[in-house]
Design a protein around this motif. Sequence first.
Motif, PDB file in Angstrom:
ATOM      1  N   PHE A  17     -28.941-118.015  -0.885  1.00 16.30           N
ATOM      2  CA  PHE A  17     -28.060-117.607  -1.966  1.00 16.30           C
ATOM      3  C   PHE A  17     -27.412-118.788  -2.674  1.00 16.30           C
ATOM      4  N   GLU A  18     -26.862-119.719  -1.953  1.00 19.01           N
ATOM      5  CA  GLU A  18     -26.087-120.776  -2.612  1.00 19.01           C
ATOM      6  C   GLU A  18     -26.954-121.641  -3.532  1.00 19.01           C
ATOM      7  N   PRO A  19     -28.124-122.112  -3.122  1.00 25.04           N
ATOM      8  CA  PRO A  19     -28.983-122.828  -4.074  1.00 25.04           C
ATOM      9  C   PRO A  19     -29.433-121.936  -5.232  1.00 25.04           C
ATOM     10  N   ALA A  20     -29.677-120.667  -4.942  1.00 21.34           N
ATOM     11  CA  ALA A  20     -30.093-119.746  -6.002  1.00 21.34           C
ATOM     12  C   ALA A  20     -28.972-119.551  -7.017  1.00 21.34           C
ATOM     13  N   LEU A  21     -27.731-119.499  -6.556  1.00 19.54           N
ATOM     14  CA  LEU A  21     -26.596-119.377  -7.463  1.00 19.54           C
ATOM     15  C   LEU A  21     -26.474-120.614  -8.349  1.00 19.54           C
ATOM     16  N   LYS A  22     -26.610-121.783  -7.764  1.00 19.06           N
ATOM     17  CA  LYS A  22     -26.531-123.019  -8.552  1.00 19.06           C
ATOM     18  C   LYS A  22     -27.583-123.019  -9.656  1.00 19.06           C
TER      19      LYS A  22
END
Length: 204
Positions: A17-22
Motif C-alpha cells: 500500500f505505501e509505495p502504491a500510495l506514493k
Amino acid sequence: MPHIPQGTTDQLTLELFEPALKAALLPSPAYDVARWLYVPNTYSEYRYILGTRGKRPLICVGINPSTAAPDALDPTLQSAQRIALANGYDSFLMFNVYAQRATRPDDMEPALNPALHAENRKAFRYLLSLSDQPAVWAAWGNIIMKRDYLMECMRDFAADGQAVGARWYTAGPLLKSGHPHHPLYLKGDTKLVPFDIDAYVGNT
C-alpha cells in the motif's frame, strides 16, 4: 466487461500500500490526480482505494472492487458519489472490506489472503487519517455473508475506526437481515443515519 479473478491473490506479487500510495500521488497521464485518488494507480487484480479528493470526504465501505477506475465509475460508485454529495460531503472515497477485484462476489477467493488484508488495512487507516472526525458509511448489503472471512476483516476495520473516533453511518434503515444497504438501488438523496458498528460486528 465483468472482472473475473485470474487466480487467488496469494499467487500475485502484491504492490504494497505505501509505495502504491506514493505512486498514486504523482502526476498520471491517465487521469487527473488533483481530482482522483486511485491506489494502485493502474488496473490490477485488486484495488485499495478509488475516490475523489476533497476537504470533507465520506469513506464508503463496500465488499470488494469491480471494474471502476477514475473517470469510469460503475453504477455502484456513481450512486455512492451521489449520496455522499447529497449528505453534505464534498468527496467520496471508496474502500472495500476485501481488496480483490471480482464483479460477481461469488468469484471472490474462498480463503482469506492475510497479506492482502494487511495492506488493505493500511489503506483504511490512511483514509481515516484524512479527517479529524472520519465519517464512514457502511454500504455492503447482504454480500458480507458471501465469505466467512469478510466479517473477520470487518471487525479489524471497526477496531481501526474506534481507535480514531470514526463515526459510522448507514444510508437509510438496515435490511431485515440486520446488514446495511448496498448503495446501488438507493435514491440519490437517501439520508445517512448513525450506525452502531461495534454492536454490529459483535452480534452478527
